[in-house]
Enzyme design. Sequence first.
Site, short mmCIF file in Angstrom:
data_model
loop_
_atom_site.label_atom_id
_atom_site.label_comp_id
_atom_site.label_asym_id
_atom_site.label_seq_id
_atom_site.Cartn_x
_atom_site.Cartn_y
_atom_site.Cartn_z
N GLU A 104 0.97 5.49 0.35
CA GLU A 104 0.47 6.78 0.64
C GLU A 104 1.30 7.89 -0.33
OE1 GLU A 104 -2.17 6.97 1.97
OE2 GLU A 104 -2.04 5.09 3.00
N ASP B 42 0.77 -1.03 0.06
CA ASP B 42 -0.08 0.16 0.10
C ASP B 42 0.84 1.14 0.02
OD1 ASP B 42 -2.91 1.28 0.45
OD2 ASP B 42 -1.59 2.39 1.71
N ASP C 59 -2.66 -0.31 6.28
CA ASP C 59 -3.62 -0.82 5.18
C ASP C 59 -3.15 -2.01 4.59
OD1 ASP C 59 -5.12 1.39 5.92
OD2 ASP C 59 -4.81 2.33 3.96
N HIS D 128 -5.59 4.56 6.56
CA HIS D 128 -4.69 5.59 5.55
C HIS D 128 -3.48 5.46 5.88
CE1 HIS D 128 -8.69 6.23 3.02
NE2 HIS D 128 -9.17 6.76 4.25
#
Length: 590
Positions: A45, A43, A189, A184
């Site tokens: 960001e 994941d 995540d 998030h």
Amino acid sequence: MKTLKDRLSDPSPTLRPVQLTLDALFDDPRAASLFSTTFVVVDLETTGGAVSGGGITEIGAVKVRGGEVLGEFATLVRPMERIPPFITVLTGITEAMVLPAPPIDEVLPGFLQFMEGAVLVAHNAPYDANFLRTACNELGYTWPKPLILDTAQLARRALIADEVPNHKLATLARHFRAQTEPCHRALADAKATVDVLHGLIGRLGSHKVHTLGDALEFVKAVSPEQRRKKHLANGLPDVPGVYVFRDAKERPLYVGTSSSIATRVRSYFTAAEKRARMSEMLAAAERVEAIECAHALEAEVRELRLIAAHKPPYNRRSKFPERVFWLKLTAEAYPRLSLVRQVAEDGAAYLGPFGSRRAAELAAAGIYDAVPLRQCTHKLSVRKPTPACALAELGRCPAPCELRITPEEYVERISDPVRAATVDDPAGVVERLMDRIGVLADAKRYEDAANVRSRLVAFLRASVRMQRLAAFTRIEEVVAARPAVGGGWEITVARRGRLAAAGVSPAGAHPMITVEAMLATAETVMPGPGPTPAASAAESERILAWVERPETRLVRLADGWASPARGAGRWRALLDRAEAAASAQVELPS
């Protein structure tokens, strides 16, 4: 919540390990069972801007196999752009947090090493994969092109509408009771996505999805019928050949060819196959027959023959190779053109074969434009006159019916140029048609000139094709060879343009041993009349194209191979220009 490992030990048949061959394990990662596959669940960001390596703010990844966590990768990344306030509110990542973090060019090598050899998994995977791929391109690293599995797509296919209101990660995490709640942040995540992945894998057994390849195809738009009939591709050989889909009554439904029967047949059960008629065919199919061939040419020829013999309902091309047309210049005192379906040994001259009646009629119209050949269908007497038609009054026919011209003069001036166009030089027709196009173009009658050009193309195409075929099919026997993939030689024996034998001489062996064995067992060919005396024009042209390839070597030739010095082939450049002009709808160059 049961782990994936717990589910595998459960006596329930929902998910079962699949026994694989060593070849499957080591040669094709798609064939590996989901239990033995290593996944890196990732994941990212980002700053929320355009896809760029400089926009990544955090990477979190978990490596798992068989339900066991093998390792974790987590780091903040100092982006090359500011973090917008709304991203900070959403993720909690601030400028102060990423300031001491390493930039992406320091983080990326370690992450690529972490994911090496694994299947990349993410929720809405295209988003994360695009950022990582772009970062590799920007920094000069080679993107490893991993197999990618998207849990969002997998959930859309595996879960029914009543189970979850949507397919967001948070929703799926609650549904599968994930041990980590998505928030998030990259690592959290990723951990939640791991639990979602295991939950979805637990559901795949009921869909008969047990391998990685099954899962990758499952997320695509594969129809239930394709999944139900997928077993038809099992056990097929990975060799060149022909495959035949048959129904419950053993009737051929579809015939195809491939350099790998197994690979090609499997493709019918993937999302890449979108043809409606193939879906209909698969619904009726009950068995796939494989016919192994020595090499690709033999496969192509056998496909043509099978299609011609069985007329499979789902084959469109080459279904009726016998449906060809010929223009026949009759052998009588005053020859005329006749449209026929077969060539006979009757002393007549033939032009063809034409794939359609329209093409033959266009060529005939071109001949009539070039020479005043009679167009009536009567058998004329050389002694008794009969009434003339309107063409004689228009000056487009010398009126042999009224005996205005002798048979000798008619043959010399009118029918001989047409006869020569079939076996020798078509200049008598071509030059007159070119002159007529020029006259019409000068008079600005461009539409009429284009019509004559279409007739020229139809006539010249048939003449070039026929003389090229005739030069090859008159040879009693041709033995040719070309290098085989992996060593050795692919060998073909053709007799009168028909494939009589095909074989492969293995690497390290003397090819003449194979050649002599093939000649001893090759098909005996009894030729018939015309430029296609022993096979369809399509078969002879396939063999000729194979023989003419630069890497092919002629091993033995029973007769001389020659074409007329001033034959139709010398007009090839004109034909190419005329066809190009017709396609572009422009004036034919002079």
